[in-house]
Motif scaffolding. Sequence first.
Motif, short mmCIF file in Angstrom:
data_model
loop_
_atom_site.label_atom_id
_atom_site.label_comp_id
_atom_site.label_asym_id
_atom_site.label_seq_id
_atom_site.Cartn_x
_atom_site.Cartn_y
_atom_site.Cartn_z
N VAL A 194 0.84 -1.21 0.00
CA VAL A 194 0.00 0.00 0.00
C VAL A 194 0.87 1.26 0.00
O VAL A 194 0.66 2.18 -0.79
CB VAL A 194 -0.96 0.01 1.21
CG1 VAL A 194 -1.68 1.34 1.32
CG2 VAL A 194 -1.96 -1.13 1.10
N VAL A 195 1.86 1.27 0.87
CA VAL A 195 2.75 2.43 0.95
C VAL A 195 3.48 2.64 -0.37
O VAL A 195 3.58 3.76 -0.88
CB VAL A 195 3.74 2.29 2.13
CG1 VAL A 195 4.80 3.36 2.09
CG2 VAL A 195 2.98 2.34 3.45
N ALA A 248 -10.55 13.63 -14.51
CA ALA A 248 -11.13 14.93 -14.18
C ALA A 248 -11.04 15.22 -12.69
O ALA A 248 -10.67 16.33 -12.29
CB ALA A 248 -12.60 14.97 -14.64
N ALA A 249 -11.36 14.24 -11.85
CA ALA A 249 -11.36 14.47 -10.41
C ALA A 249 -9.96 14.65 -9.84
O ALA A 249 -9.77 15.38 -8.87
CB ALA A 249 -12.06 13.31 -9.70
N SER A 250 -8.98 14.00 -10.47
CA SER A 250 -7.62 14.07 -9.95
C SER A 250 -6.78 15.17 -10.58
O SER A 250 -5.71 15.49 -10.09
CB SER A 250 -6.92 12.72 -10.16
OG SER A 250 -6.78 12.48 -11.55
N GLY A 251 -7.28 15.71 -11.70
CA GLY A 251 -6.50 16.72 -12.41
C GLY A 251 -5.37 16.11 -13.22
O GLY A 251 -4.46 16.83 -13.66
N LEU A 252 -5.43 14.82 -13.47
CA LEU A 252 -4.39 14.14 -14.24
C LEU A 252 -4.78 14.04 -15.70
O LEU A 252 -5.97 14.09 -16.04
CB LEU A 252 -4.18 12.71 -13.70
CG LEU A 252 -3.70 12.57 -12.26
CD1 LEU A 252 -3.77 11.11 -11.82
CD2 LEU A 252 -2.28 13.10 -12.13
N LYS A 253 -3.79 13.88 -16.55
CA LYS A 253 -4.06 13.58 -17.96
C LYS A 253 -4.65 12.18 -18.00
O LYS A 253 -4.36 11.34 -17.15
CB LYS A 253 -2.77 13.62 -18.77
CG LYS A 253 -2.14 14.99 -18.83
CD LYS A 253 -0.85 14.94 -19.62
CE LYS A 253 -0.17 16.30 -19.58
NZ LYS A 253 1.15 16.26 -20.18
N PRO A 301 2.91 10.23 -6.30
CA PRO A 301 1.83 11.23 -6.24
C PRO A 301 0.70 11.01 -7.25
O PRO A 301 -0.46 11.23 -6.93
CB PRO A 301 2.54 12.56 -6.50
CG PRO A 301 3.96 12.31 -6.09
CD PRO A 301 4.22 10.87 -6.40
N THR A 302 1.03 10.57 -8.45
CA THR A 302 -0.01 10.35 -9.47
C THR A 302 -0.97 9.25 -9.02
O THR A 302 -2.19 9.40 -9.13
CB THR A 302 0.64 9.98 -10.82
OG1 THR A 302 1.52 11.03 -11.19
CG2 THR A 302 -0.40 9.79 -11.90
N GLY A 357 -4.85 6.54 -16.41
CA GLY A 357 -4.94 5.14 -16.82
C GLY A 357 -3.77 4.32 -16.30
O GLY A 357 -3.96 3.21 -15.78
N THR A 358 -2.57 4.86 -16.40
CA THR A 358 -1.38 4.18 -15.88
C THR A 358 -1.49 4.00 -14.38
O THR A 358 -1.18 2.93 -13.84
CB THR A 358 -0.11 4.97 -16.24
OG1 THR A 358 -0.04 5.12 -17.66
CG2 THR A 358 1.14 4.28 -15.73
N ALA A 359 -1.95 5.04 -13.69
CA ALA A 359 -2.10 4.97 -12.23
C ALA A 359 -3.12 3.91 -11.84
O ALA A 359 -2.90 3.13 -10.90
CB ALA A 359 -2.50 6.33 -11.68
N LEU A 360 -4.24 3.83 -12.56
CA LEU A 360 -5.26 2.83 -12.25
C LEU A 360 -4.74 1.41 -12.46
O LEU A 360 -5.03 0.51 -11.67
CB LEU A 360 -6.52 3.06 -13.10
CG LEU A 360 -7.40 4.23 -12.67
CD1 LEU A 360 -8.53 4.46 -13.68
CD2 LEU A 360 -7.96 3.99 -11.27
#
Length: 167
Positions: A7-8, A35-40, A14-15, A45-48
């Motif tokens: 988890v850590v 939209a909610a995170s302000g990310l491209k 940050p993304t 998608g990469t973060a998810l």
Amino acid sequence: MTTPEAVVRALAEPTRLRAFAAVVLGAGTLADVAAASGLKVKDAGTALVKLREAGLVEGEPARPADLKPLAATLTDAMPADGLAPFIRGEKLISLPVAPERRRKILEHVAAHAFTARTYYDETEVNELLKTWCDGGEVDHVTIRRYLVDFGLLERGGGMYQAQPLPM
């Protein structure tokens, strides 16, 4: 199963943290997370993908994974009676500054590391305390000294004797 370390690691970037926060707050689709995170969209998608790999997000649309087992693991590892955050399991993480709390922590260590009225040579004391101090902020020599200072161990003739704890 997701571990606290996983988890850590996953949320240290940050993304991914922003994307996870968006999912927790209700964003489910890739567009909503972006939209909610302000990310491209690409970064979201990469973060998810990484959050799914870490076991923090599941499903389509995305939703937070059930982290109750992880919370239970963390709770089980943390002692009651005000010992957290100083002790986790059988590890001494740090010592409090306040003498009363310090004594309580040292009593816990002494009760679990030693048998009352039993004699130990210095090597045995050091080995028992090293297992408690491994990975923590305090070394075994300091703990041994505090145990003697607080009267939890008596030293004499090259031997240490564990003292009974007050009820």
